[in-house]
Design an enzyme around this catalytic site. Structure first.
Site, PDB file in Angstrom:
ATOM      1  N   ASP A  14      -6.574   5.641  -3.562  1.00 16.79           N
ATOM      2  CA  ASP A  14      -5.424   4.840  -3.148  1.00 16.79           C
ATOM      3  C   ASP A  14      -5.944   3.746  -2.217  1.00 16.79           C
ATOM      4  OD1 ASP A  14      -2.664   4.112  -2.689  1.00 16.79           O
ATOM      5  OD2 ASP A  14      -2.823   5.074  -0.738  1.00 16.79           O
ATOM      6  N   SER A  15      -5.088   2.753  -1.971  1.00 11.35           N
ATOM      7  CA  SER A  15      -5.453   1.698  -1.027  1.00 11.35           C
ATOM      8  C   SER A  15      -5.576   2.241   0.397  1.00 11.35           C
ATOM      9  CB  SER A  15      -4.383   0.609  -1.063  1.00 11.35           C
ATOM     10  OG  SER A  15      -3.111   1.186  -0.811  1.00 11.35           O
ATOM     11  N   GLY A  47      -1.023  -4.236  -1.758  1.00 11.73           N
ATOM     12  CA  GLY A  47       0.254  -4.677  -2.339  1.00 11.73           C
ATOM     13  C   GLY A  47       0.559  -6.152  -2.228  1.00 11.73           C
ATOM     14  N   CYS A  77      -2.453   4.827  -6.249  1.00 11.95           N
ATOM     15  CA  CYS A  77      -1.870   3.578  -5.769  1.00 11.95           C
ATOM     16  C   CYS A  77      -1.111   2.888  -6.910  1.00 11.95           C
ATOM     17  CB  CYS A  77      -3.000   2.677  -5.283  1.00 11.95           C
ATOM     18  SG  CYS A  77      -2.441   1.116  -4.640  1.00 11.95           S
ATOM     19  N   GLU A 156       4.965   4.682   7.420  1.00 12.34           N
ATOM     20  CA  GLU A 156       3.793   5.028   8.244  1.00 12.34           C
ATOM     21  C   GLU A 156       4.171   5.238   9.703  1.00 12.34           C
ATOM     22  OE1 GLU A 156       0.264   2.733   7.614  1.00 12.34           O
ATOM     23  OE2 GLU A 156       0.251   3.233   5.478  1.00 12.34           O
ATOM     24  N   CYS A 188       5.889   3.263  -5.441  1.00  9.69           N
ATOM     25  CA  CYS A 188       4.912   3.021  -4.371  1.00  9.69           C
ATOM     26  C   CYS A 188       4.628   4.356  -3.698  1.00  9.69           C
ATOM     27  CB  CYS A 188       5.485   2.017  -3.366  1.00  9.69           C
ATOM     28  SG  CYS A 188       4.463   1.790  -1.892  1.00  9.69           S
ATOM     29  N   HIS A 190       4.289   5.242  -0.760  1.00 12.21           N
ATOM     30  CA  HIS A 190       4.980   5.536   0.500  1.00 12.21           C
ATOM     31  C   HIS A 190       6.456   5.901   0.343  1.00 12.21           C
ATOM     32  CE1 HIS A 190       1.378   3.645   1.968  1.00 12.21           C
ATOM     33  NE2 HIS A 190       1.746   3.776   3.228  1.00 12.21           N
TER      34      HIS A 190
HETATM   35  N1  DGL Z   1      -0.547   2.316  -2.093  1.00  6.55           N
HETATM   36  C1  DGL Z   1       0.233   1.124  -2.300  1.00  6.55           C
HETATM   37  C2  DGL Z   1       1.109   1.306  -3.546  1.00  6.55           C
HETATM   38  O1  DGL Z   1       1.413   2.422  -3.964  1.00  6.55           O
HETATM   39  C3  DGL Z   1       1.079   0.778  -1.072  1.00  6.55           C
HETATM   40  C4  DGL Z   1       0.274   0.258   0.089  1.00  6.55           C
HETATM   41  C5  DGL Z   1      -0.469  -1.022  -0.206  1.00  6.55           C
HETATM   42  O2  DGL Z   1       0.159  -2.102  -0.317  1.00  6.55           O
HETATM   43  O3  DGL Z   1      -1.686  -0.964  -0.360  1.00  6.55           O
HETATM   44  O4  DGL Z   1       1.512   0.339  -4.151  1.00  6.55           O
END
Ligand code: DGL
Length: 275
Positions: A14-15, A47, A77, A156, A188, A190
């Site tokens: 993931d990012s 993102g 991600c 977060e 997403c 989150h």
């Molecule tokens: N993990 C990213 C997503 O699911 C969200 C956070 C980011 O922008 O890196 O799109």
């Protein structure tokens, strides 16, 4: 395709830390699997980055996992899944599952009116990844998309039921409510953290789809089908690597994964980016 062992771990990237919502689902679905997670916390967010940058980062993240002998890669991600899944599947000799197809299929399975909403980062929404996949599977579907960038920092910060979150969510979701959708894809990493607030605003008639949950079920089916499910009776380990230890790291981990990590280590960006 290479030969993989059922004992090898599942790789997830993931990012950042958000992908732990997906790890939580993988753990629930397949508690005995070992997981190697890479969170690119030094370069998060993805993102709002350009497609070429996201592809470059996703390539490096996947390469890192390959060195750890994973048997499959899960792109937790949604942004990387939206932008880089074709690139990854074409360039890596390993099964790769992203969030888009499982999330889209699940939404089509449960939607009765075929009016489906999608929320995600700017990159996910601007690339229309979910709507393209939904329409590829069912031409009749009507898709309504909305970028909700502020949901990432709100999750977060742990502002799950805070009035500010409700206010922002109402603002973002208003047009989807007007569109009378019956299914909403949380596109997403989150957003499952904010699912309760999102659900309250959308109302009972709208079902929420957690793409991470849908993808975990697909990963299980894929591994089962190829004799690659771990058959050990013991609980698997989650090994976590990050490119930076960000502020409030442990708090966020607890919130997203629901427990503490078994193991974590920081890796240097030079190690990640060297070819
Ligand atoms: N993990 C990213 C997503 O699911 C969200 C956070 C980011 O922008 O890196 O799109």
């Amino acid at each position: 395709m290479q030969f993989f062992n059922r004992e090898n771990p599942i790789g997830v990237f993931d990012s950042g830390i958000g992908g732990l919502t997906v790890v939580k689902r993988l753990n629930q679905c397949m508690p005995n699997e070992n997981i190697i997670y890479f969170g690119d916390t030094a370069r998060v967010p993805y993102g709002n980055k350009s497609n070429s940058t996201v592809i470059e980062y996703a390539d490096e993240d996947a390469r890192f996992l390959l060195k750890k002998n994973v048997k499959i890669i899960v792109v937790a991600c949604n942004t990387a899944s939206s932008v880089a899944i074709n690139y990854l599947q074409e360039n890596f000799d390993i099964p790769i599952i992203g969030m888009i197809e499982p999330g889209a299929k699940k939404a089509l399975e449960i939607s009765k009116s075929k009016r489906i909403g999608v929320i995600g980062t700017y990159a996910t929404i601007n690339n229309h990844a979910y709507s393209k996949k939904l329409l590829e599977i069912d031409k009749e579907v009507k898709v309504f998309e909305k970028a909700c960038p502020l949901f990432v920092p709100l999750a977060e910060e742990g502002l799950i039921k805070h009035p500010a979150t409700k206010l922002i969510a109402e603002e973002y979701l208003n047009e989807l409510k007007q569109a009378e959708i019956d299914t909403l894809i949380l596109g997403c990493t989150h957003y499952p953290i904010l699912a309760e607030t999102i659900g309250e605003i959308m109302g009972e008639r709208v079902q929420l789809v957690d793409s991470g949950q849908a993808a975990s079920q697909d990963v299980e089916k894929y591994l089962e089908g190829r004799g690659l499910r771990n058959i050990s009776n013991s609980i698997g380990q989650n090994k976590f690597y990050v490119s930076d230890i960000q502020t409030k790291f442990e708090e966020i981990v607890k919130l997203f994964l629901g427990k503490e990590l078994d193991y974590f280590a920081k890796i240097e960006l030079e190690e990640l980016t060297k070819k």
